[in-house]
Design an enzyme around this catalytic site. Sequence first.
Site, short mmCIF file in Angstrom:
data_model
loop_
_atom_site.label_atom_id
_atom_site.label_comp_id
_atom_site.label_asym_id
_atom_site.label_seq_id
_atom_site.Cartn_x
_atom_site.Cartn_y
_atom_site.Cartn_z
N HIS A 65 0.44 -6.78 -8.28
CA HIS A 65 0.74 -7.04 -9.69
C HIS A 65 0.76 -5.73 -10.46
CE1 HIS A 65 0.65 -8.81 -13.73
NE2 HIS A 65 1.11 -9.89 -13.14
N ASP A 124 2.21 -16.29 -8.00
CA ASP A 124 3.28 -16.94 -7.22
C ASP A 124 2.84 -17.41 -5.85
OD1 ASP A 124 5.32 -14.74 -8.93
OD2 ASP A 124 5.64 -16.90 -8.94
C1 SDX Z 1 5.05 -12.25 -11.58
O1 SDX Z 1 4.30 -8.95 -15.06
C2 SDX Z 1 3.82 -10.11 -15.00
O2 SDX Z 1 2.84 -10.46 -15.65
C3 SDX Z 1 4.55 -11.04 -14.06
C4 SDX Z 1 3.88 -12.39 -13.79
C5 SDX Z 1 3.94 -13.31 -15.01
O3 SDX Z 1 3.10 -14.21 -15.09
O4 SDX Z 1 4.92 -13.19 -15.79
O5 SDX Z 1 2.53 -12.17 -13.43
C6 SDX Z 1 4.59 -13.14 -12.67
O6 SDX Z 1 6.15 -11.78 -11.61
C7 SDX Z 1 4.09 -11.90 -10.48
C8 SDX Z 1 4.68 -10.89 -9.45
C9 SDX Z 1 5.60 -11.65 -8.48
N1 SDX Z 1 6.27 -10.66 -7.58
C10 SDX Z 1 5.93 -10.55 -6.29
O7 SDX Z 1 5.04 -11.19 -5.75
C11 SDX Z 1 6.79 -9.56 -5.52
C12 SDX Z 1 5.90 -8.68 -4.62
N2 SDX Z 1 5.11 -7.79 -5.48
C13 SDX Z 1 5.53 -6.42 -5.60
O8 SDX Z 1 6.92 -6.22 -5.57
C14 SDX Z 1 4.76 -5.68 -6.69
O9 SDX Z 1 3.43 -5.93 -6.49
C15 SDX Z 1 5.11 -5.93 -8.15
C16 SDX Z 1 6.55 -5.81 -8.42
C17 SDX Z 1 4.62 -7.27 -8.59
C18 SDX Z 1 4.35 -4.88 -8.96
O10 SDX Z 1 4.89 -3.68 -8.58
P1 SDX Z 1 4.42 -2.27 -9.18
O11 SDX Z 1 3.44 -2.43 -10.26
O12 SDX Z 1 5.65 -1.51 -9.49
O13 SDX Z 1 3.63 -1.67 -7.99
P2 SDX Z 1 4.24 -0.76 -6.85
O14 SDX Z 1 5.45 -1.45 -6.28
O15 SDX Z 1 4.39 0.62 -7.39
O16 SDX Z 1 3.11 -0.79 -5.73
C19 SDX Z 1 1.96 0.05 -5.82
C20 SDX Z 1 1.52 0.17 -4.37
C21 SDX Z 1 2.63 0.66 -3.46
O17 SDX Z 1 2.01 1.23 -2.33
P3 SDX Z 1 2.29 2.80 -2.01
O18 SDX Z 1 3.80 2.90 -1.84
O19 SDX Z 1 1.77 3.56 -3.21
O20 SDX Z 1 1.52 3.04 -0.73
O21 SDX Z 1 1.14 -1.11 -3.84
C22 SDX Z 1 2.08 -1.49 -2.81
C23 SDX Z 1 3.29 -0.60 -2.97
O22 SDX Z 1 3.93 -0.44 -1.73
N3 SDX Z 1 2.44 -2.88 -3.07
C24 SDX Z 1 2.84 -3.72 -2.14
C25 SDX Z 1 3.06 -4.93 -2.81
N4 SDX Z 1 2.80 -4.79 -4.10
C26 SDX Z 1 2.42 -3.50 -4.27
N5 SDX Z 1 3.02 -3.56 -0.81
C27 SDX Z 1 3.45 -4.65 -0.14
N6 SDX Z 1 3.68 -5.86 -0.71
C28 SDX Z 1 3.49 -6.02 -2.03
N7 SDX Z 1 3.71 -7.22 -2.58
#
Ligand code: SDX
Length: 379
Positions: free
Chosen positions: A265, A316
């Site tokens: 998140h 989710d």
């Molecule tokens: C919702 O914003 C909101 O409030 C949204 C929501 C709402 O109620 O409206 O809460 C609803 O959209 C929830 C999120 C649903 N999306 C997913 O589940 C998709 C998977 N999640 C990721 O894509 C990610 O966690 C995000 C998009 C939700 C957040 O991404 P960020 O803040 O840009 O974080 P990032 O991608 O920069 O990750 C930081 C680190 C990275 O590792 P490093 O590259 O630094 O080693 O954490 C890792 C990422 O690779 N990481 C993940 C991950 N989420 C973060 N690695 C694998 N799988 C994941 N899901």
Amino acid sequence: MNENHDSDKVVVRGLRDVAAAETKISFVDPNGALYYLGYSIDDLVERVCYEEVAYLLLNGKLPNKNELDDFRAQLISEMNLPEAVINSIKSAPLCSHPMEVLRTEVSHLGMYDPDRDDNSEKVYRKRAIRLVAKVPTIVAAHHRLRINQKLVTPKEEFGFAENFLYMFRGIPADSEEKIAIDRFMTLHADHGFNASTFAARVTASTNSGMYSAVTSAIGTLKGPLHGGASEKVMLMLDNINTEEEVEEYIQGMLDDQKKIMGFGHRVYKTEDPRTKHLRVIAENLCHRANSLSLYSLCLKIENVVHEKKKIFPNVDFYAAVVLNALRVPKEYFTPFFASSRIAGWTAHIIEQYQDAVLLRPSSKYVGEFGRTFVPIENR
Ligand code: SDX
């Protein structure tokens, strides 16, 4: 040579931690808490119905009994659609995704709003109630028509969330299902400046109408990095047959630089506070459906993902399990999310109208300067 005035600008990639405006609607605490107008969701989720939350978001206070009865009656009386919108849903290509249909029909609905040229506060509050009632109705109607079933009209004696599920499935919810859908809707109602809410506010900030702003929000929510994740969670759960496969499956996704849907998140640094509630609802429903193996598979996935990436399940992940147990097809998971979040979106749109400022950020130009023009005959 133009001096590059942008050279001293600092870009905040993804607008991470950038406060774009003030809001009184909800507070997303990175330490794992969520508040709607000052009430913790932990205090609300087992004690209010979705209508009370929608009323709170739109009016800034919880309703008393009479206000709640009137609001519920108003919502249920608006759970209908213009004939033209129903016909348009009927003509949607069978291959269209329910979120595409929802995005299209909310935009279409705007053309039939009797007061659409009136953007006074009184009318846009009425319009918000219309949208809160009609977004779920579009979702339910699309599903019924797509499976060649009759449209279902709401029952006055049912609650709003209960009516939504009834109109979608065509059968009344039992007591456990009623609780599950109400709490699902309560937990999805608002969440600060998430991408779809921000999109709605940007659109509203130009003084564009509520239907345009909600159409922007629906298009934004559809993305798998946002509300579209829940459908992908179900696809992942369908692809992992046993707990023994989890380790290899997750490692394979990570090796391929793929995100695990339903995890991580932008704001929460610990578990999403909605997860603990959805996890309990998921366990109860899986227990009833004799599918506790799915629930324990989810626990295994949680553990493996946390071990490898130190990230937690977001709203989710268990939302997918809850909707699956309520026998909602996975392609409707994000439309169910939208059917609750419409209350938050409309509250934020109204707040943006009151804030009355155009949301227009700057950018840092890193392109070329001073290129010499060459007429086409010499290029
Ligand atoms: C919702 O914003 C909101 O409030 C949204 C929501 C709402 O109620 O409206 O809460 C609803 O959209 C929830 C999120 C649903 N999306 C997913 O589940 C998709 C998977 N999640 C990721 O894509 C990610 O966690 C995000 C998009 C939700 C957040 O991404 P960020 O803040 O840009 O974080 P990032 O991608 O920069 O990750 C930081 C680190 C990275 O590792 P490093 O590259 O630094 O080693 O954490 C890792 C990422 O690779 N990481 C993940 C991950 N989420 C973060 N690695 C694998 N799988 C994941 N899901």
